[in-house]
Design an enzyme around this catalytic site. Structure first.
Site, PDB file in Angstrom:
ATOM      1  N   TYR A 161       7.043  -4.825   3.424  1.00 52.86           N
ATOM      2  CA  TYR A 161       6.088  -5.160   2.367  1.00 52.86           C
ATOM      3  C   TYR A 161       6.361  -6.559   1.822  1.00 52.86           C
ATOM      4  O   TYR A 161       7.442  -7.113   2.011  1.00 52.86           O
ATOM      5  CB  TYR A 161       6.217  -4.163   1.208  1.00 52.86           C
ATOM      6  CG  TYR A 161       5.600  -2.823   1.476  1.00 52.86           C
ATOM      7  CD1 TYR A 161       4.224  -2.676   1.543  1.00 52.86           C
ATOM      8  CD2 TYR A 161       6.389  -1.698   1.634  1.00 52.86           C
ATOM      9  CE1 TYR A 161       3.649  -1.441   1.764  1.00 52.86           C
ATOM     10  CE2 TYR A 161       5.827  -0.451   1.863  1.00 52.86           C
ATOM     11  CZ  TYR A 161       4.458  -0.334   1.920  1.00 52.86           C
ATOM     12  OH  TYR A 161       3.902   0.887   2.130  1.00 52.86           O
ATOM     13  N   ARG A 210       6.728   3.262   6.232  1.00 45.93           N
ATOM     14  CA  ARG A 210       5.884   2.560   7.216  1.00 45.93           C
ATOM     15  C   ARG A 210       6.695   2.358   8.498  1.00 45.93           C
ATOM     16  O   ARG A 210       6.967   1.237   8.912  1.00 45.93           O
ATOM     17  CB  ARG A 210       5.405   1.218   6.660  1.00 45.93           C
ATOM     18  CG  ARG A 210       4.801   1.247   5.264  1.00 45.93           C
ATOM     19  CD  ARG A 210       3.636   2.184   5.108  1.00 45.93           C
ATOM     20  NE  ARG A 210       2.362   1.688   5.576  1.00 45.93           N
ATOM     21  CZ  ARG A 210       1.530   0.930   4.888  1.00 45.93           C
ATOM     22  NH1 ARG A 210       1.855   0.501   3.698  1.00 45.93           N
ATOM     23  NH2 ARG A 210       0.354   0.578   5.383  1.00 45.93           N
ATOM     24  N   ASP A 217       0.508   7.979   8.273  1.00 49.03           N
ATOM     25  CA  ASP A 217       0.390   6.838   7.363  1.00 49.03           C
ATOM     26  C   ASP A 217      -1.035   6.724   6.814  1.00 49.03           C
ATOM     27  O   ASP A 217      -1.887   6.016   7.347  1.00 49.03           O
ATOM     28  CB  ASP A 217       0.807   5.579   8.131  1.00 49.03           C
ATOM     29  CG  ASP A 217       0.828   4.345   7.255  1.00 49.03           C
ATOM     30  OD1 ASP A 217       0.414   4.442   6.087  1.00 49.03           O
ATOM     31  OD2 ASP A 217       1.245   3.290   7.754  1.00 49.03           O
ATOM     32  N   GLN A 231       3.878   6.801  11.796  1.00 48.97           N
ATOM     33  CA  GLN A 231       2.553   6.177  11.932  1.00 48.97           C
ATOM     34  C   GLN A 231       1.388   7.155  11.854  1.00 48.97           C
ATOM     35  O   GLN A 231       0.376   6.872  11.232  1.00 48.97           O
ATOM     36  CB  GLN A 231       2.474   5.410  13.251  1.00 48.97           C
ATOM     37  CG  GLN A 231       2.480   3.929  13.037  1.00 48.97           C
ATOM     38  CD  GLN A 231       2.616   3.135  14.311  1.00 48.97           C
ATOM     39  OE1 GLN A 231       2.698   3.702  15.404  1.00 48.97           O
ATOM     40  NE2 GLN A 231       2.639   1.834  14.185  1.00 48.97           N
ATOM     41  N   SER A 276      -2.375   3.285   5.671  1.00 46.91           N
ATOM     42  CA  SER A 276      -2.948   2.458   6.746  1.00 46.91           C
ATOM     43  C   SER A 276      -4.325   2.956   7.168  1.00 46.91           C
ATOM     44  O   SER A 276      -5.252   2.162   7.324  1.00 46.91           O
ATOM     45  CB  SER A 276      -2.028   2.455   7.975  1.00 46.91           C
ATOM     46  OG  SER A 276      -0.890   1.682   7.723  1.00 46.91           O
TER      47      SER A 276
HETATM   48  P1  NAD Z   1      -0.254  -4.114   1.106  1.00 38.10           P
HETATM   49  O1  NAD Z   1      -1.533  -3.376   0.959  1.00 38.10           O
HETATM   50  O2  NAD Z   1       0.894  -3.780   0.215  1.00 38.10           O
HETATM   51  O3  NAD Z   1      -0.572  -5.690   0.930  1.00 38.10           O
HETATM   52  C1  NAD Z   1      -1.593  -6.333   1.676  1.00 38.10           C
HETATM   53  C2  NAD Z   1      -1.116  -7.675   2.124  1.00 38.10           C
HETATM   54  O4  NAD Z   1      -1.034  -8.567   1.011  1.00 38.10           O
HETATM   55  C3  NAD Z   1       0.263  -7.707   2.770  1.00 38.10           C
HETATM   56  O5  NAD Z   1       0.166  -8.208   4.083  1.00 38.10           O
HETATM   57  C4  NAD Z   1       1.073  -8.625   1.854  1.00 38.10           C
HETATM   58  O6  NAD Z   1       2.032  -9.411   2.560  1.00 38.10           O
HETATM   59  C5  NAD Z   1      -0.010  -9.497   1.273  1.00 38.10           C
HETATM   60  N1  NAD Z   1       0.368 -10.229   0.040  1.00 38.10           N
HETATM   61  C6  NAD Z   1       1.089  -9.783  -1.022  1.00 38.10           C
HETATM   62  N2  NAD Z   1       1.206 -10.763  -1.955  1.00 38.10           N
HETATM   63  C7  NAD Z   1       0.520 -11.834  -1.485  1.00 38.10           C
HETATM   64  C8  NAD Z   1       0.270 -13.147  -1.975  1.00 38.10           C
HETATM   65  N3  NAD Z   1       0.752 -13.556  -3.152  1.00 38.10           N
HETATM   66  N4  NAD Z   1      -0.471 -13.989  -1.208  1.00 38.10           N
HETATM   67  C9  NAD Z   1      -0.955 -13.579  -0.006  1.00 38.10           C
HETATM   68  N5  NAD Z   1      -0.747 -12.359   0.523  1.00 38.10           N
HETATM   69  C10 NAD Z   1      -0.014 -11.508  -0.200  1.00 38.10           C
HETATM   70  O7  NAD Z   1       0.287  -4.073   2.592  1.00 38.10           O
HETATM   71  P2  NAD Z   1      -0.094  -3.116   3.811  1.00 38.10           P
HETATM   72  O8  NAD Z   1      -1.323  -3.631   4.427  1.00 38.10           O
HETATM   73  O9  NAD Z   1      -0.059  -1.725   3.344  1.00 38.10           O
HETATM   74  O10 NAD Z   1       1.096  -3.374   4.829  1.00 38.10           O
HETATM   75  C11 NAD Z   1       2.395  -3.723   4.391  1.00 38.10           C
HETATM   76  C12 NAD Z   1       3.350  -3.880   5.545  1.00 38.10           C
HETATM   77  O11 NAD Z   1       3.595  -2.675   6.191  1.00 38.10           O
HETATM   78  C13 NAD Z   1       2.877  -4.811   6.614  1.00 38.10           C
HETATM   79  O12 NAD Z   1       4.020  -5.495   7.079  1.00 38.10           O
HETATM   80  C14 NAD Z   1       2.439  -3.931   7.710  1.00 38.10           C
HETATM   81  O13 NAD Z   1       2.482  -4.574   8.970  1.00 38.10           O
HETATM   82  C15 NAD Z   1       3.484  -2.886   7.592  1.00 38.10           C
HETATM   83  N6  NAD Z   1       3.055  -1.649   8.212  1.00 38.10           N
HETATM   84  C16 NAD Z   1       3.871  -1.095   9.157  1.00 38.10           C
HETATM   85  C17 NAD Z   1       3.485   0.082   9.770  1.00 38.10           C
HETATM   86  C18 NAD Z   1       4.366   0.701  10.809  1.00 38.10           C
HETATM   87  O14 NAD Z   1       5.235   0.088  11.328  1.00 38.10           O
HETATM   88  N7  NAD Z   1       4.141   1.940  11.112  1.00 38.10           N
HETATM   89  C19 NAD Z   1       2.309   0.696   9.426  1.00 38.10           C
HETATM   90  C20 NAD Z   1       1.512   0.115   8.439  1.00 38.10           C
HETATM   91  C21 NAD Z   1       1.915  -1.064   7.830  1.00 38.10           C
END
Ligand code: NAD
Length: 387
Positions: free
Chosen positions: A233, A127, A135, A132, A138
């Site tokens: 994550y 990520r 991804d 991006q 996403s």
């Molecule tokens: P995910 O699908 O793994 O999880 C969804 C959300 O659930 C996350 O925000 C996580 O913090 C939250 N979560 C987990 N346990 C929890 C709990 N017990 N209570 C409440 N919330 C909880 O995550 P995702 O949406 O795939 O994204 C993960 C990370 O990757 C994020 O920080 C996102 O910003 C980052 N990201 C970065 C990029 C990039 O920089 N290119 C791109 C996509 C995502």
């Protein structure tokens, strides 16, 4: 070199790995594209559109699988009706790019390694900013967040927006979004567009500003532990932190008309956020949409793939939400795949360059070996549980 697009055989999979527009661009680059007959049908891209884009339509599925240099898919390969494994149809040394769920189902990596396939798993793309455009987690999670809100709005026996009418004023619906990652943030944006009042919670405090910038209130809970792992994550949290968050979120769940849960921890069962006792405290007619249903669900009452009513609350556990928007889901996924293939194809041949951090992270099997320690550990856990 031949790139092939397989027809998805998973019943609830309507997406296709490449769309005609993207095929036309690849053909222009001098690449040969094969598309299995009917591969795009359930996403409304017909064979004629692929042919017009320069692809060759292949009716013989076995031939397509066994003669591809790079085989593109959406869902992981499966067993066919006749009992044959799709993995066994791949030729040795070929490349497979697909969602493969290797941490949830590490046995797939074992089979791909045994077949000497170079497999790139779309879940393992890092990520990072550079990755991006590739991804797919996403691009697809964003669709899930959007669709979850539409499902909730259609199921709620109330309006979402505030309305001032001659017959009186309608208060806006209150939406509580749990997990503010990619899906959660898109859910916030969609619910706000529909005029709802939105609150959101995540164990990663870093998302607070993003939540607020979308016009939602961030429910802040101070926990005495690090909640963010490498790669941004979430980490699995301690029992004490779970108890603390449950105490705080109960009040918000009680007041909400709609709860949308999106919380996940990679490679683990989805965390339980909404207990049956919390469901009992919700208003009759309220709605929960549990996007994490496929990973075990964030709500204790979720029945994956079904809509149920428990204690007067409608609880919806959708499976494969991105597939319910197959046109745009396929279009975005196809763009993710082609961006990844730009790193993999040099002078019209496959060049697996492990010095590239994206290829290194995404490539789970090569030359008969499983390349990721995490997948090897997951496999060990599975095999020791069986023996
Ligand atoms: P995910 O699908 O793994 O999880 C969804 C959300 O659930 C996350 O925000 C996580 O913090 C939250 N979560 C987990 N346990 C929890 C709990 N017990 N209570 C409440 N919330 C909880 O995550 P995702 O949406 O795939 O994204 C993960 C990370 O990757 C994020 O920080 C996102 O910003 C980052 N990201 C970065 C990029 C990039 O920089 N290119 C791109 C996509 C995502």
């Amino acid at each position: 070199m031949r790139i092939a697009v397989a027809k998805e055989i998973e019943v609830c999979e309507r997406r296709v790995a490449l769309v005609p527009d993207i095929v036309a661009r690849l053909v222009k680059q001098g690449l040969e594209i094969w598309v299995e007959a009917g591969a795009g049908e359930r996403a409304f891209f017909n064979d004629a559109a692929y042919e017009a884009a320069g692809a060759t339509i292949i009716a013989d599925s076995d031939r397509l699988w066994s003669e591809a240099d790079i085989l593109l898919k959406v869902s992981p390969p499966q067993e066919r009706e006749d009992g044959r494994s799709e993995i066994d149809l791949l030729k040795e040394g070929s490349v497979l790019i697909s969602f493969l769920n290797p941490l949830g189902n590490p046995v797939i990596a074992q089979k791909l390694a045994a077949r000497k396939v170079t497999a790139l798993s779309m879940e393992m793309i890092p990520r990072t900013t550079r990755a991006q455009s590739m991804d797919a987690l996403s691009s697809q999670a964003s669709i899930a967040g959007y669709k979850a809100v539409l499902i909730a709005a259609a199921s709620l026996p109330k309006y979402f927006p505030m309305l001032t009418t001659a017959a009186g004023t309608i208060a806006p619906a209150k939406i509580f979004i749990m997990g503010a990652g990619v899906a959660g943030l898109q859910a916030i944006a969609t619910a706000r567009r529909l005029g709802a009042v939105v609150e959101a919670f995540d164990i990663r405090p870093a998302v607070k500003e993003e939540v607020q910038s979308l016009g939602a209130k961030f429910v802040e809970i101070k926990l005495d532990e690090e909640t963010t792992a490498a790669g941004g994550y979430a980490k699995e949290i301690s029992e004490a932190s779970k108890k603390r968050t449950q105490e705080v979120v109960t009040e918000h769940i009680k007041n909400a008309d709609v709860v949308i849960t999106t919380a996940q921890v990679p490679g683990k069962k989805a965390p339980l956020l909404v207990t049956e006792d919390m469901v009992k405290q919700m208003k009759p007619g309220s709605v929960i949409v549990d996007i994490a249903a496929e990973q075990g669900g964030n709500c204790a009452c979720t029945d994956p793939g079904r809509d149920i009513v428990a204690h007067g609350v409608t609880i919806i556990g959708p499976i494969n939400l991105p597939s319910s928007l197959p046109v745009h889901a396929s279009q975005l996924y196809a763009k993710n795949l082609t961006s990844l293939m730009q790193l993999l194809i040099k002078d019209k041949t496959v060049d697996v360059n492990f010095a590239d951090d994206i290829i290194d992270a995404a490539c789970i099997t090569h030359a008969g070996e499983i390349r990721s320690t995490r997948i090897k550990e997951a496999l060990q856990t599975v095999t020791s549980a069986v023996s």
